[in-house]
Design a protein around this motif. Structure first.
Motif, PDB file in Angstrom:
ATOM      1  N   VAL A 289       1.117  -1.213  -0.014  1.00 26.58           N
ATOM      2  CA  VAL A 289      -0.045   0.035   0.015  1.00 26.58           C
ATOM      3  C   VAL A 289       0.920   1.135   0.003  1.00 26.58           C
ATOM      4  N   ALA A 290       0.475   2.110  -0.923  1.00 29.43           N
ATOM      5  CA  ALA A 290       1.203   3.433  -0.929  1.00 29.43           C
ATOM      6  C   ALA A 290       1.119   4.279   0.184  1.00 29.43           C
ATOM      7  N   ILE A 291       2.144   4.979   0.647  1.00 33.77           N
ATOM      8  CA  ILE A 291       1.854   5.609   2.176  1.00 33.77           C
ATOM      9  C   ILE A 291       0.568   6.466   2.032  1.00 33.77           C
ATOM     10  N   ASP A 292       0.372   7.236   1.290  1.00 34.28           N
ATOM     11  CA  ASP A 292      -0.793   8.134   1.314  1.00 34.28           C
ATOM     12  C   ASP A 292      -1.983   7.287   1.299  1.00 34.28           C
ATOM     13  N   GLU A 293      -2.223   5.891   1.096  1.00 30.82           N
ATOM     14  CA  GLU A 293      -3.523   5.276   1.146  1.00 30.82           C
ATOM     15  C   GLU A 293      -3.683   4.473   2.239  1.00 30.82           C
ATOM     16  N   ILE A 294      -2.611   4.380   3.275  1.00 35.91           N
ATOM     17  CA  ILE A 294      -2.754   3.665   4.500  1.00 35.91           C
ATOM     18  C   ILE A 294      -3.807   3.895   5.352  1.00 35.91           C
ATOM     19  N   GLU A 295      -3.967   5.105   5.765  1.00 31.85           N
ATOM     20  CA  GLU A 295      -4.963   5.696   6.701  1.00 31.85           C
ATOM     21  C   GLU A 295      -6.340   5.428   5.954  1.00 31.85           C
ATOM     22  N   ALA A 296      -6.566   5.665   4.853  1.00 30.36           N
ATOM     23  CA  ALA A 296      -7.862   5.315   4.373  1.00 30.36           C
ATOM     24  C   ALA A 296      -8.210   3.874   4.450  1.00 30.36           C
ATOM     25  N   ASN A 297      -7.152   2.839   4.353  1.00 31.73           N
ATOM     26  CA  ASN A 297      -7.360   1.660   4.168  1.00 31.73           C
ATOM     27  C   ASN A 297      -7.907   1.226   5.816  1.00 31.73           C
TER      28      ASN A 297
END
Length: 435
Positions: A269-277
């Protein structure tokens, strides 16, 4: 009486396992019990795992780490894997997963359960082919369930079951092409079995029977992410989200039967998508504990994936992930050696601890404060004792000995700590002169 930790919590019974977790985590026992009842905290504790030191996974608790071990066709040495088990326990890993995928794995699994004070997990579908000594296509639905029952009877605390990979998910997958297809070993096996037999996932079709097995032995159900992304290009796609929605629905069914649940997550997962996941998992799966592999934040670093994983793990756990599966430098390359395992554990423990500081876990900063005090005093022995890897810290110091003990070979007598200590104490500062 009660059958599972969740049933006890719903009845207002504070079990010995709950008491241990509450004390260790500095959490009010009543609050912990309520969160177990709600499913927001899981305490994997099989009734047949007699020497288990119970741990809690979930909301408000410290981030736990899991170590993957097990024999394979190319590396079938049970004794070597048991050596890793002993080291993982010494290094305070909270969980060990047996991912054995070759031969009759019962010997290793039973020895692992008997010697492990950490919670033990398995993926029963890996064992099915060797257990029955027949090709994947020829294993029946009931036989898959019987393997789960065998693992539960042997004392396994949690089992990964790729139950979200059902026929509906298969159709979504076929319509939404990926670069890496399915990278989950268990997920690929279930997909292949369904295609070869033109049938529904046996664990999905017989989910109630699966829950009965888990309930009988108090096995926590770790709902596997068969469609987790294996590269950044596949992250947070329709396939992954469809499976997550199904896992959320199955979570509610499990809780109705008082079976504890952990949700497994990505992956790459790209860093900028982690929180959304993390947000999606907590929303769609009703606050159930979240367990992630990494996530690995870039695909380009074979040999260094313990680092790419630790970066993602720290971000994910600070955003609410509860359980980190370690990744070693050998990821994508080979079965990890003992040294690979140690590096993976250290990297993951660093990520978990960094996240616990961000999550304001009680007393998480105490460890860091002790190190700051030791560094302020230039007390090398104390620094070594406090270090997360004492052995490596001592070795580095020994390999490069400074002229003066109150410094290191980086700064020597220009050490800022030495300078400030002397000046603040009103002492003469001698940089060029001898002591």
């Amino acid at each position: 009486m009660y059958k599972t930790q969740m049933e006890a919590a719903k009845k207002g019974i504070l079990t010995e396992e709950m008491k241990r977790v509450a004390e260790k985590e500095y959490m009010d026992p009543e609050l912990l019990m309520n969160r177990v009842a709600e499913g927001k905290i899981a305490i994997p504790a099989n009734k047949n795992h007699k020497n288990l030191k119970a741990e809690g996974v979930g909301e408000g608790l410290s981030t736990k780490i899991n170590v993957n071990l097990g024999i394979s066709r190319d590396c079938p040495d049970v004794d070597k894997e048991l050596e890793k088990v002993q080291k993982a326990i010494e290094m305070d890993a909270e969980a060990i997963m047996d991912l054995s995928s070759f031969g009759k794995t019962e010997e290793f699994r039973k020895k692992l359960v008997n010697m492990s004070t950490a919670m033990v997990g398995t993926v029963p579908v890996y064992d099915a082919i060797g257990f029955y000594d027949k090709e994947l296509k020829d294993i029946t639905a009931d036989e898959f369930l019987d393997v789960v029952r065998k693992h539960a009877k042997d004392g396994v605390d949690f089992v990964t079951i790729h139950v979200g990979m059902n026929r509906e998910a298969m159709e979504i997958f076929k319509r939404n092409k990926r670069k890496m297809n399915i990278v989950s070993r268990g997920g690929s096996l279930m997909y292949a079995w369904m295609e070869l037999n033109n049938a529904e996932n046996p664990f999905y079709e017989k989910f109630d029977e699966l829950l009965e097995i888990c309930q009988e032995y108090d096995v926590t159900l770790s709902l596997g992410d068969a469609l987790r992304p294996g590269c950044l290009a596949d992250s947070t796609d329709a396939d992954q989200i469809k499976e997550l929605i199904t896992l959320g629905e199955l979570t509610l069914r499990a809780w109705e039967k008082n079976v504890q649940v952990i949700i497994e997550g990505p992956g790459h997962v790209a860093i900028d998508e982690i929180e959304a996941n993390v947000l999606m998992e907590k929303k769609l799966c009703h606050g159930a504990p979240f367990y992630v592999l990494g996530p690995i934040v870039t695909d380009i670093a074979p040999g260094y994936d313990h680092i790419t994983s630790a970066i993602g793990g720290a971000i994910a756990a600070s955003a609410g992930v509860d359980f980190l599966c370690y990744v070693t430098p050998a990821e994508h390359l080979r079965l990890p050696s003992l040294d690979d395992m140690k590096e993976g554990i250290i990297a993951t423990k660093i990520a978990a601890h960094a996240a616990d500081i961000a999550k304001k876990v009680p007393h998480a900063r105490d460890w860091d404060n002790k190190m700051a005090e030791a560094r302020h005093k230039l007390d090398w022995e104390a620094m070594f004792d406090i270090a997360i890897d004492e052995e490596k810290a001592r070795r580095y110091r020994k390999e490069s000995t400074p002229e003066h003990n109150d410094s290191c070979t980086m700064c020597g007598k220009m050490c800022s700590v030495r300078t400030m200590n002397k000046v603040m104490q009103g002492k003469d500062l001698n940089i060029l002169r001898e002591d």
